[in-house]
Each structure stands twice: as C-alpha cells, then as structure tokens.
Design an enzyme around this catalytic site. Structure first.
Site, PDB file in Angstrom:
ATOM      1  N   ALA A   1      -0.252 121.266  84.172  1.00 40.00           N
ATOM      2  CA  ALA A   1      -1.169 120.456  84.987  1.00 40.00           C
ATOM      3  C   ALA A   1      -0.828 118.969  84.910  1.00 40.00           C
ATOM      4  O   ALA A   1      -0.821 118.271  85.932  1.00 40.00           O
ATOM      5  CB  ALA A   1      -2.610 120.697  84.551  1.00 40.00           C
TER       6      ALA A   1
ATOM      7  N   PRO B   1      -7.809 120.603  77.329  1.00 36.00           N
ATOM      8  CA  PRO B   1      -7.297 120.661  75.953  1.00 36.00           C
ATOM      9  C   PRO B   1      -5.909 121.309  75.941  1.00 36.00           C
ATOM     10  O   PRO B   1      -5.648 122.227  76.723  1.00 36.00           O
ATOM     11  CB  PRO B   1      -8.329 121.524  75.214  1.00 36.00           C
ATOM     12  CG  PRO B   1      -9.275 122.048  76.237  1.00 36.00           C
ATOM     13  CD  PRO B   1      -9.027 121.369  77.539  1.00 36.00           C
TER      14      PRO B   1
ATOM     15  N   ASP C   1       2.259 129.685  84.895  1.00 34.26           N
ATOM     16  CA  ASP C   1       1.462 128.449  84.850  1.00 34.26           C
ATOM     17  C   ASP C   1       1.866 127.479  85.960  1.00 34.26           C
ATOM     18  O   ASP C   1       1.019 126.986  86.711  1.00 34.26           O
ATOM     19  CB  ASP C   1       1.642 127.736  83.498  1.00 34.26           C
ATOM     20  CG  ASP C   1       0.840 128.374  82.389  1.00 34.26           C
ATOM     21  OD1 ASP C   1       0.477 129.553  82.536  1.00 34.26           O
ATOM     22  OD2 ASP C   1       0.590 127.698  81.374  1.00 34.26           O
TER      23      ASP C   1
END
Ligand code: PMV
Length: 321
Positions: A112, A102, A153
């Site tokens: 990602a 999500p 991240d």
C-alpha cells in the site's frame, strides 16, 4: 514545484492465503480503511530523490551509499520510477509517506505504501501508469520485503478491486455486491515476517508433502464458492467458508493462541465467520459482520479479548467509487 498526493487501500485475504503460494486460487479484497498516503514535495534541485517516512521518523536524503533499512523499498521504488519513466527526474523532489496500516500484520502495508508513492510520483510528473503496470512495479518493491511473494498483495492493492487471484494467471475481478461487506480486523499486536512463515510452511511441506498438498487443495476449493457468495452478498455462506478456512490454516500450523482467541471472541460476539488473514503466527484476523451494528459489537469484543488495534471497515472498490 507543485506537490502531489495519492493514497492506497489496505487489503485482506478473505480466503486462500498460503495455498496461493502453491498455485491455488485466493480471494482478496481492498479495504476502505486503514489507508496509506504519499506526497511528492520539492527538494533542492541537485539532490537525489529521497523519502521522509513520517510514522517511523525515518528520513533518507537520497544518498545511495547510506540507505536506512526502512527506506530501502522506497529507494528501489524511486530507482524503478526514474528508470521506467523518462519524465521522472532523478533529483529535486522527495516523497513524504504516511500510513495508518500497521506493518507486518497481513494488511498489505508494504504494497500500500509503495502503491501510494508510485501513484503520487506518476501524478506529479504526468506519467500514465495503468493499474497492471502499477501492480508490476509494486511487486518489484514487494520482493524486497518477502523474497518471492505470490503477487496477491500488489495485485489487489494496485487494482483496488476485489479479486480472485492465482499465480501466473490474470486476476478475475469480482462484481460489487448489492450490500456493503462489513469486516472487523483485529491485530494481535505481534507482527510477523511473511517470508519466515512461508519458509516454515515450505519446510513442513517438504517433510509431509501429501498432507500439506491436501490442505492446500482444500483451501483452494473455498475461493470459487467464496467469490460467488461475496458477489451475491450471501454473507452467511461467506462466513462459513472463512470459518472452514481457519480450521485448515490451523491444520497448517500458522495460527497462534492470540489469533485463536480473537477469532473465538469475534464468533461469540456474532461474527458470521472469522479467520486469520495473511501469513499468520501473529498479525491480524478478520471477522465478517452482518451489518455495521453487529460490526461494532464484534469490534468491542475483540478489544475486550486483547486486540492491540481494531478496525471496523468495509470492502472498497476503486472501480465503483
Ligand atoms: O504478507 P501477508 O501477511 O499479507 O501474507 C501474504 C499471504 C501469503 O499467502 C502467506 C504469502 C503470499 O505471498 O501470498
């Protein structure tokens, strides 16, 4: 033309979000699931490379004058790939992207999907791209989402390994614990804009720097012991550090009633520790479970407490797989 697929894991910050923006050390891990995947497929020879975002039902045909907002990160990514790698042609191929992660909830969905897409492009055109370069390129794409992200991240997702991360320093890779690390993720159902929450924290710090810097220092001090506990599979200790981190994040004002409710439900169901993960004010929380059975109990409790989506997952380690 051959097709080529690749994927990338989601991530969780176990300790240290927000403080990491101010130079403190954070502990982040890749997750076995949910994941994002991308595929390079053939397109008409003269057509500039575009993207088909299957989950969003958004398709961009590569026309630079008309880029839908959701396709903008991929337009940037394609431009970067063509610029940096002479073997990647500007035309005749398309990216197809799918993600179970999500978005806007602290699981690193932007990093990602970008990492999966770049891996697929590099594999398709036989370009060698070391994880450090992949991380650098994903960071360039991340800037479109977040303005000035700390870099955590892209680093944890591109490296695919648990890390201790501090801005401006090389990431410290953690050794694999002897036992699996079970995590339960609960999504409040409310997405957040990281850049807005980070800007709010910066404003609050501007009004009261002494108080905020003391909180950042206290958060930063958790990561070292957290890494030790993680590597030694001392889950009770790691859970306590996560609980302490949640209190400090509440002091910072980035939790929310929904997050607090899910964190409380997870703890009552036997989680060893629980906290929000990522920017906060919505998004996801994460709970540490002693084993898979306990994880299932926690997941059930999160659903009963109103989580919009849950994942019982484990820390992944690309290097070990
Ligand atoms: O984008 P998120 O929700 O995964 O949050 C990232 C963590 C922050 O520390 C809040 C921001 C950053 O750039 O590190």
């Amino acid at each position: 033309m051959r097709c080529q697929s690749a994927d990338a894991s989601s991530k969780l910050i176990l300790l240290g979000e927000h403080a990491v923006v101010y130079g403190k050390t954070a502990l982040a891990v890749p997750l076995l699931k949910p994941r994002a995947s991308a595929r390079v497929v053939p397109a008409p020879a003269g057509r500039p490379a575009g993207v088909d975002l299957k989950d969003l039902e958004v398709r961009w045909d590569g026309d630079a004058r008309d880029v839908p907002p959701a396709a903008a990160p991929f337009a940037r990514l394609i431009a970067l790939a063509v610029e940096r790698f002479p073997a990647v042609p500007a035309c005749g191929w398309e990216l197809v992207v799918r993600s179970r992660i999500p978005s806007g909830c602290g699981l690193g969905s932007g990093a990602a999907t970008a990492a999966a897409a770049l891996r697929a492009v590099c594999a398709r055109f036989a370009v060698s791209c070391a994880p450090a370069l992949l991380s650098e390129l994903v960071y360039e794409v991340e800037k479109l989402h977040h303005g000035t992200p700390s870099g955590i991240d892209n680093t944890v997702i591109a490296m695919g390994r648990p890390i201790l991360y501090a801005r401006g320093a090389a990431p410290r890779f953690l050794t694999r614990p002897a036992a699996p690390c079970f995590l339960v993720v609960g999504h409040t159902g409310r997405s957040h804009r990281t850049s807005e929450v980070v800007a709010d924290v910066a404003r609050a710090r501007g009004l009261n720097p002494v108080r905020h810097d003391a909180i950042f220092d206290a958060i930063g001090r958790l990561s070292g012991p957290g890494a030790e506990a993680f590597q030694a599979a001392r889950w009770i200790d790691l859970g306590q550090l996560m609980d302490r981190n949640q209190e400090l994040l509440k002091d910072l004002g980035v939790s929310s009633a929904e997050l607090d409710a899910l964190v409380g439900a997870a703890r009552r169901a036997g989680a060893l520790g629980a906290k929000l993960s990522g920017a906060g004010r919505g998004g996801c929380m994460a709970a540490l479970a002693a084993d898979a059975v306990s994880g299932q109990r926690v997941e059930k409790a999160l659903k009963a407490a109103g989580a919009a989506e849950t994942f019982l997952t484990e820390v992944g380690d690309h290097a070990a797989s």
